[in-house]
Write a protein that holds these residues in place. Structure first.
Motif, mmCIF file in Angstrom:
data_model
loop_
_atom_site.group_PDB
_atom_site.id
_atom_site.type_symbol
_atom_site.label_atom_id
_atom_site.label_comp_id
_atom_site.label_asym_id
_atom_site.label_seq_id
_atom_site.Cartn_x
_atom_site.Cartn_y
_atom_site.Cartn_z
ATOM 1 N N MET A 45 1.006 -1.203 -0.078
ATOM 2 C CA MET A 45 -0.089 -0.143 -0.031
ATOM 3 C C MET A 45 1.003 1.368 -0.086
ATOM 4 O O MET A 45 1.891 1.398 0.504
ATOM 5 N N LEU A 46 0.524 2.474 -0.738
ATOM 6 C CA LEU A 46 1.308 3.438 -0.737
ATOM 7 C C LEU A 46 0.399 4.587 -1.470
ATOM 8 O O LEU A 46 -0.513 4.505 -2.300
ATOM 9 N N VAL A 47 0.641 5.691 -0.620
ATOM 10 C CA VAL A 47 -0.039 6.956 -1.158
ATOM 11 C C VAL A 47 0.471 7.393 -2.465
ATOM 12 O O VAL A 47 1.914 7.510 -2.367
ATOM 13 N N THR A 48 0.049 7.729 -3.339
ATOM 14 C CA THR A 48 0.677 8.488 -4.679
ATOM 15 C C THR A 48 -0.059 9.669 -5.004
ATOM 16 O O THR A 48 0.740 10.318 -5.809
ATOM 17 N N LYS A 49 -0.809 10.038 -4.310
ATOM 18 C CA LYS A 49 -1.407 11.533 -4.616
ATOM 19 C C LYS A 49 -2.184 11.855 -3.410
ATOM 20 O O LYS A 49 -3.069 11.261 -2.820
ATOM 21 N N GLN A 50 -2.266 13.265 -3.193
ATOM 22 C CA GLN A 50 -2.827 13.884 -2.129
ATOM 23 C C GLN A 50 -3.307 15.111 -2.534
ATOM 24 O O GLN A 50 -2.523 15.998 -3.064
ATOM 25 N N GLU A 51 -4.740 15.567 -2.200
ATOM 26 C CA GLU A 51 -5.227 17.072 -2.158
ATOM 27 C C GLU A 51 -6.190 17.179 -1.092
ATOM 28 O O GLU A 51 -6.599 16.253 -0.492
ATOM 29 N N ALA A 52 -6.070 18.569 -0.916
ATOM 30 C CA ALA A 52 -6.983 19.001 0.175
ATOM 31 C C ALA A 52 -7.667 20.326 -0.117
ATOM 32 O O ALA A 52 -7.321 20.949 -0.833
ATOM 33 N N GLU A 53 -8.753 20.618 0.823
ATOM 34 C CA GLU A 53 -9.652 21.777 0.782
ATOM 35 C C GLU A 53 -9.939 21.990 2.224
ATOM 36 O O GLU A 53 -9.824 21.222 2.994
ATOM 37 N N PHE A 54 -9.678 23.555 2.322
ATOM 38 C CA PHE A 54 -9.775 24.014 3.718
ATOM 39 C C PHE A 54 -11.174 24.988 3.722
ATOM 40 O O PHE A 54 -11.141 25.644 2.903
ATOM 41 N N TYR A 55 -12.034 24.788 4.709
ATOM 42 C CA TYR A 55 -13.242 25.744 4.830
ATOM 43 C C TYR A 55 -13.501 26.563 5.750
ATOM 44 O O TYR A 55 -14.029 27.588 5.808
ATOM 45 N N LYS A 56 -12.859 26.048 7.133
ATOM 46 C CA LYS A 56 -13.124 26.757 8.317
ATOM 47 C C LYS A 56 -11.885 26.541 9.177
ATOM 48 O O LYS A 56 -11.099 25.672 9.113
ATOM 49 N N LYS A 57 -11.290 27.279 10.193
ATOM 50 C CA LYS A 57 -10.606 27.379 11.110
ATOM 51 C C LYS A 57 -10.766 25.854 11.874
ATOM 52 O O LYS A 57 -11.971 25.794 12.316
ATOM 53 N N ALA A 58 -9.481 25.273 11.983
ATOM 54 C CA ALA A 58 -9.864 24.014 12.743
ATOM 55 C C ALA A 58 -9.534 24.178 14.211
ATOM 56 O O ALA A 58 -8.140 24.511 14.541
ATOM 57 N N THR A 59 -10.200 24.225 15.073
ATOM 58 C CA THR A 59 -10.253 24.448 16.588
ATOM 59 C C THR A 59 -10.939 23.437 17.272
ATOM 60 O O THR A 59 -11.736 22.866 16.767
ATOM 61 N N GLY A 60 -10.473 23.203 18.421
ATOM 62 C CA GLY A 60 -11.153 21.885 19.508
ATOM 63 C C GLY A 60 -10.967 20.717 18.895
ATOM 64 O O GLY A 60 -10.128 20.540 18.275
ATOM 65 N N LYS A 61 -11.824 19.856 18.907
ATOM 66 C CA LYS A 61 -11.653 18.452 18.501
ATOM 67 C C LYS A 61 -12.211 18.406 16.953
ATOM 68 O O LYS A 61 -13.296 18.835 16.878
ATOM 69 N N ILE A 62 -11.379 17.565 16.302
ATOM 70 C CA ILE A 62 -11.722 17.554 14.948
ATOM 71 C C ILE A 62 -11.818 16.117 14.613
ATOM 72 O O ILE A 62 -10.788 15.372 15.082
ATOM 73 N N MET A 63 -12.690 15.457 13.893
ATOM 74 C CA MET A 63 -12.876 13.977 13.678
ATOM 75 C C MET A 63 -12.846 13.823 12.262
ATOM 76 O O MET A 63 -13.812 14.637 11.523
ATOM 77 N N PHE A 64 -11.825 13.268 11.776
ATOM 78 C CA PHE A 64 -11.700 12.989 10.393
ATOM 79 C C PHE A 64 -12.239 11.608 10.269
ATOM 80 O O PHE A 64 -12.013 10.492 10.875
#
Length: 151
Positions: A81-100
């Motif tokens: 298993m290998l990560v070959t690509k990654q992309e991200a989008e950000f919508y709000k400030k991440a504060t407190g507990k964040i659940m992915f």
């Protein structure tokens, strides 16, 4: 060996210490879904008083990677298993507990089955969304994984 949240968290302590120190913890891993929690704190913050994007990325990748490891363990096959690509989008400030959360277990299982059948590597894309305590999406990460059953 059965893959469980506790085993992954213990593994992280010794093999991924930066994840452990930043507060990354696998909370659930079942039924094709993995949830990883990370809490905004001094060690993972940016200068703008929110969670650094890379800390969010670690949690998001763990939610997809733990799901891949779980599916591999269920298949009774040796799979690279290998990560070959990654992309991200950000919508709000991440504060407190964040659940992915990643819900791609079915996709992973199909890719492993196809790799067994064709003896070729398979590429899949898994999405992990990070939500704050108010259930607002703060970020979304997309990881392309290459999976290949070993001979």
């Amino acid at each position: 060996m059965k893959i469980t949240p506790n085993r992954i968290n213990s593994f992280m302590l010794f093999k991924l210490p930066l994840g452990w120190l930043s507060g990354l913890r696998v909370k659930t891993l079942k039924d094709g879904v993995c949830t990883v929690q990370i809490k905004h704190q001094w060690i993972n913050q940016n200068p703008f008083k929110s969670m650094f994007w890379a800390a969010q990325g670690m949690a998001a990748e763990m939610s997809t990677g733990a799901l891949v490891m779980y599916a591999i363990s269920q298949s009774n096959q040796k799979v690279s298993m290998l990560v070959t690509k990654q992309e991200a989008e950000f919508y709000k400030k991440a504060t407190g507990k964040i659940m992915f959360t990643c819900k791609g277990g079915h996709t992973i299982k199909q890719a492993i089955e196809k790799s067994i059948e064709t003896k070729e590597g398979q590429v899949i894309t898994l999405i992990s969304r990070g939500k704050n305590e108010e259930a607002d999406v703060v970020s979304k990460f997309s990881f392309e994984w290459s999976l290949k059953v070993k001979n």
